[in-house]
Design a protein around this motif. Structure first.
Motif, mmCIF file in Angstrom:
data_model
loop_
_atom_site.group_PDB
_atom_site.id
_atom_site.type_symbol
_atom_site.label_atom_id
_atom_site.label_comp_id
_atom_site.label_asym_id
_atom_site.label_seq_id
_atom_site.Cartn_x
_atom_site.Cartn_y
_atom_site.Cartn_z
ATOM 1 N N GLU A 145 71.447 -34.964 -57.224
ATOM 2 C CA GLU A 145 71.000 -35.411 -58.537
ATOM 3 C C GLU A 145 70.395 -34.297 -59.380
ATOM 4 O OE1 GLU A 145 68.502 -38.821 -58.166
ATOM 5 O OE2 GLU A 145 69.931 -39.886 -56.929
ATOM 6 N N ALA A 146 70.423 -33.068 -58.874
ATOM 7 C CA ALA A 146 69.844 -31.955 -59.626
ATOM 8 C C ALA A 146 70.634 -30.692 -59.302
ATOM 9 C CB ALA A 146 68.376 -31.760 -59.249
ATOM 10 N N VAL A 200 83.306 -29.990 -56.956
ATOM 11 C CA VAL A 200 84.221 -29.337 -57.877
ATOM 12 C C VAL A 200 83.422 -28.304 -58.633
ATOM 13 C CG1 VAL A 200 85.676 -29.643 -59.900
ATOM 14 C CG2 VAL A 200 85.654 -31.385 -58.117
ATOM 15 N N SER A 201 83.891 -27.080 -58.677
ATOM 16 C CA SER A 201 83.153 -26.030 -59.353
ATOM 17 C C SER A 201 83.666 -25.870 -60.777
ATOM 18 C CB SER A 201 83.318 -24.703 -58.599
ATOM 19 O OG SER A 201 82.652 -23.680 -59.291
ATOM 20 N N PHE A 202 82.747 -25.862 -61.748
ATOM 21 C CA PHE A 202 83.101 -25.615 -63.137
ATOM 22 C C PHE A 202 82.792 -24.183 -63.538
ATOM 23 C CE2 PHE A 202 84.578 -29.356 -65.187
ATOM 24 C CZ PHE A 202 84.191 -30.376 -64.353
ATOM 25 N N SER A 203 82.046 -23.484 -62.749
ATOM 26 C CA SER A 203 81.716 -22.100 -63.039
ATOM 27 C C SER A 203 81.363 -21.422 -61.738
ATOM 28 C CB SER A 203 80.539 -22.023 -64.017
ATOM 29 O OG SER A 203 79.357 -22.396 -63.346
ATOM 30 N N GLU A 213 82.507 -36.840 -58.334
ATOM 31 C CA GLU A 213 82.437 -37.996 -59.228
ATOM 32 C C GLU A 213 81.890 -37.637 -60.607
ATOM 33 O OE1 GLU A 213 78.885 -38.349 -56.331
ATOM 34 O OE2 GLU A 213 81.026 -37.965 -56.157
ATOM 35 N N TYR A 214 81.203 -36.502 -60.715
ATOM 36 C CA TYR A 214 80.688 -36.064 -62.015
ATOM 37 C C TYR A 214 81.721 -35.244 -62.800
ATOM 38 C CZ TYR A 214 76.022 -37.148 -60.117
ATOM 39 O OH TYR A 214 74.934 -37.755 -59.572
ATOM 40 N N ALA A 215 82.757 -34.774 -62.119
ATOM 41 C CA ALA A 215 83.714 -33.861 -62.746
ATOM 42 C C ALA A 215 84.344 -34.453 -63.995
ATOM 43 C CB ALA A 215 84.793 -33.457 -61.748
ATOM 44 N N GLU A 216 84.801 -35.694 -63.927
ATOM 45 C CA GLU A 216 85.442 -36.320 -65.077
ATOM 46 C C GLU A 216 84.458 -36.503 -66.224
ATOM 47 O OE1 GLU A 216 87.565 -40.495 -66.207
ATOM 48 O OE2 GLU A 216 88.032 -39.646 -64.239
ATOM 49 N N ALA A 217 83.255 -36.948 -65.913
ATOM 50 C CA ALA A 217 82.243 -37.145 -66.955
ATOM 51 C C ALA A 217 81.887 -35.819 -67.619
ATOM 52 C CB ALA A 217 80.997 -37.802 -66.368
ATOM 53 N N ILE A 218 81.748 -34.767 -66.831
ATOM 54 C CA ILE A 218 81.427 -33.451 -67.389
ATOM 55 C C ILE A 218 82.566 -32.963 -68.281
ATOM 56 C CG2 ILE A 218 81.072 -31.019 -66.786
ATOM 57 C CD1 ILE A 218 79.529 -32.072 -64.285
ATOM 58 N N ALA A 219 83.806 -33.157 -67.832
ATOM 59 C CA ALA A 219 84.965 -32.745 -68.633
ATOM 60 C C ALA A 219 85.004 -33.517 -69.951
ATOM 61 C CB ALA A 219 86.245 -32.955 -67.843
ATOM 62 N N GLN A 220 84.702 -34.814 -69.919
ATOM 63 C CA GLN A 220 84.688 -35.616 -71.145
ATOM 64 C C GLN A 220 83.586 -35.155 -72.092
ATOM 65 O OE1 GLN A 220 84.338 -39.630 -69.718
ATOM 66 N NE2 GLN A 220 86.536 -39.855 -69.386
ATOM 67 N N ILE A 221 82.430 -34.847 -71.547
ATOM 68 C CA ILE A 221 81.320 -34.370 -72.377
ATOM 69 C C ILE A 221 81.675 -33.036 -73.020
ATOM 70 C CG2 ILE A 221 78.952 -33.468 -72.298
ATOM 71 C CD1 ILE A 221 78.418 -35.676 -70.164
ATOM 72 N N LYS A 222 82.300 -32.144 -72.250
ATOM 73 C CA LYS A 222 82.706 -30.847 -72.809
ATOM 74 C C LYS A 222 83.739 -31.025 -73.916
ATOM 75 C CE LYS A 222 81.709 -27.762 -68.971
ATOM 76 N NZ LYS A 222 82.237 -26.744 -68.073
#
Length: 106
Positions: A18-19, A52-55, A63-72
Motif C-alpha cells: 500500500e506504499a 509490474v515495473s513502470f520505471s 492490479e494497480y498497473a491498469e489504474a496507473i496507466a489510465q491515470i497517466k
C-alpha cells in the motif's frame, strides 16, 4: 502478497502493498493485523507475476498497473487540453491588444 520465505517471521501471512518502497528490492507490506513491514522481494511469493515495473525506481502491484496507466493517459489528455486552452487564450489576448492598438491609432 504472501510471505513465502520460511525464515521470515511473517511466513505464510498475506498482506497488501500500500506504499512505495524506498528501493527496488523491497516492498512495504500492510498485513491484516495492521502491521506494516518492509519485506524483501525475495521473501514474497510469486513476486515476478505480481509486480509490474513502470520505471527503474518503483515497482507496483499488477492490479494497480491498469489504474496507473489510465491515470497517466488522463493526465496526458488533460495537459493537451490545457495547452490548447492556453494557446486559444493567448491568441485572444494578442488579438484584443492588436485591436486596441488599431483603435488607439485611429
Amino acid at each position: 502478497m504472501t510471505v513465502s520465505s520460511q525464515s521470515h517471521p511473517r511466513y505464510g501471512d498475506s498482506g497488501m502493498i500500500e506504499a512505495s518502497a524506498p528501493n527496488n528490492y523491497q516492498q512495504i507490506v500492510t498485513f491484516s493485523d495492521g502491521e506494516r513491514l518492509l519485506v524483501n522481494n525475495t521473501d514474497l511469493a510469486n513476486l515476478n507475476d505480481a509486480i509490474v515495473s513502470f520505471s527503474a525506481e518503483r515497482t507496483y502491484p499488477k492490479e494497480y498497473a491498469e489504474a496507473i496507466a489510465q491515470i497517466k493517459e488522463q493526465h496526458k489528455l488533460d495537459l493537451e487540453r490545457l495547452s490548447e486552452e492556453l494557446k486559444i487564450g493567448l491568441q485572444a489576448e494578442a488579438g484584443a491588444k492588436a485591436e486596441a492598438q488599431v483603435q488607439e491609432q485611429i
